[in-house]
Design a protein around this motif. Sequence first.
Motif, PDB file in Angstrom:
ATOM      1  N   ASN A  92       1.781   6.921  -6.806  1.00 45.02           N
ATOM      2  CA  ASN A  92       0.738   7.846  -7.235  1.00 45.02           C
ATOM      3  C   ASN A  92       1.144   9.291  -6.989  1.00 45.02           C
ATOM      4  N   ALA A 124       1.002   4.149  -2.903  1.00 45.33           N
ATOM      5  CA  ALA A 124       0.706   5.544  -2.562  1.00 45.33           C
ATOM      6  C   ALA A 124       1.843   6.468  -2.986  1.00 45.33           C
ATOM      7  N   GLY A 184       0.810  -1.211   0.000  1.00 46.49           N
ATOM      8  CA  GLY A 184       0.000   0.000   0.000  1.00 46.49           C
ATOM      9  C   GLY A 184       0.840   1.255   0.000  1.00 46.49           C
ATOM     10  N   THR A 212      -4.822  14.775  -1.670  1.00 47.11           N
ATOM     11  CA  THR A 212      -5.273  13.402  -1.423  1.00 47.11           C
ATOM     12  C   THR A 212      -4.108  12.428  -1.497  1.00 47.11           C
ATOM     13  N   ASP A 213      -3.212  12.632  -2.482  1.00 48.41           N
ATOM     14  CA  ASP A 213      -2.060  11.734  -2.620  1.00 48.41           C
ATOM     15  C   ASP A 213      -1.110  11.867  -1.429  1.00 48.41           C
ATOM     16  N   ASN A 249      -1.936  12.814   1.613  1.00 43.64           N
ATOM     17  CA  ASN A 249      -2.594  12.211   2.782  1.00 43.64           C
ATOM     18  C   ASN A 249      -2.577  10.692   2.711  1.00 43.64           C
ATOM     19  N   THR A 250      -2.712  10.154   1.506  1.00 46.08           N
ATOM     20  CA  THR A 250      -2.685   8.694   1.351  1.00 46.08           C
ATOM     21  C   THR A 250      -1.319   8.140   1.751  1.00 46.08           C
ATOM     22  N   VAL A 251      -0.251   8.842   1.380  1.00 40.17           N
ATOM     23  CA  VAL A 251       1.093   8.405   1.768  1.00 40.17           C
ATOM     24  C   VAL A 251       1.253   8.460   3.283  1.00 40.17           C
ATOM     25  N   LYS A 252       0.772   9.534   3.917  1.00 39.38           N
ATOM     26  CA  LYS A 252       0.856   9.650   5.378  1.00 39.38           C
ATOM     27  C   LYS A 252       0.123   8.510   6.059  1.00 39.38           C
ATOM     28  N   HIS A 253      -1.078   8.196   5.590  1.00 39.94           N
ATOM     29  CA  HIS A 253      -1.854   7.099   6.184  1.00 39.94           C
ATOM     30  C   HIS A 253      -1.154   5.756   5.965  1.00 39.94           C
ATOM     31  N   ALA A 254      -0.542   5.595   4.795  1.00 40.17           N
ATOM     32  CA  ALA A 254       0.165   4.343   4.508  1.00 40.17           C
ATOM     33  C   ALA A 254       1.383   4.188   5.411  1.00 40.17           C
TER      34      ALA A 254
END
Length: 232
Positions: A78, A75, A71, A94-95, A97-102
């Motif tokens: 992307n 991320a 994941g 969004t990209d 934030n997705t990396v931070k969550h991953a």
Amino acid sequence: MGESLLDKARRLRQLAGEVKAVRSAMDNARRLQNRAAELRKSLDEPALSAQTWRACATAGVDDLRTPDHTGLAQAVANLRRGLDAGESPGALDTDFNTVKHALAAVARQTDNSIADAWPRFANARAEEAGVRSVRMLPPSVQQRLTNAIAEVEEGRTAPPRNPSQVKMFLRQVAWLRQEISEVGGAEVPEQLEPVFEALNRGGFSLRKLTAEQLRLLQAHDLADGLVVRWQA
């Protein structure tokens, strides 16, 4: 012929547009810098977790699950595509934030892997050091080992949060093993554990000593160290 008023207005409008574009570019650059700084900070937790995981693996902790980085890799890919395409920071939110969550997810997986595998390893190392046999040692020796025993016991139940805690646990276990060996600590038969727990609390009634426990005390050359007195 001088520049007409209309030409001046057009030139000022063009200049204003260029200034606006520069300001917008600077704002975008600052936003990207801020998001990049957030990501660098977000790396701290998974990096520490990974270092602790490697320290545990080096120490010999078995059954450590390897975190799934799929994941996170997706991320990051992307986000990289968006940056290469020159998308605005707003479009890239969004990209980012997705990396931070991953990153946070990888840290949790790593910590959970350590938490699941550590107790079995820590308990085995503590038992090998002879922690259970400490209660069979003289009170003066027990007092000297109190701090190390407390740290080892805490290490058995609390998974390490950094590599230093792994190293400290191993050092304390090694030191205890050496100290207990030098004073002749022996393995405690399970049936004698209540006896020594009671002795360490101040003693117990002879009535509570079973024939089997007395036999084990004699068999392990421990009976001579016990003295029976009348209680006032």
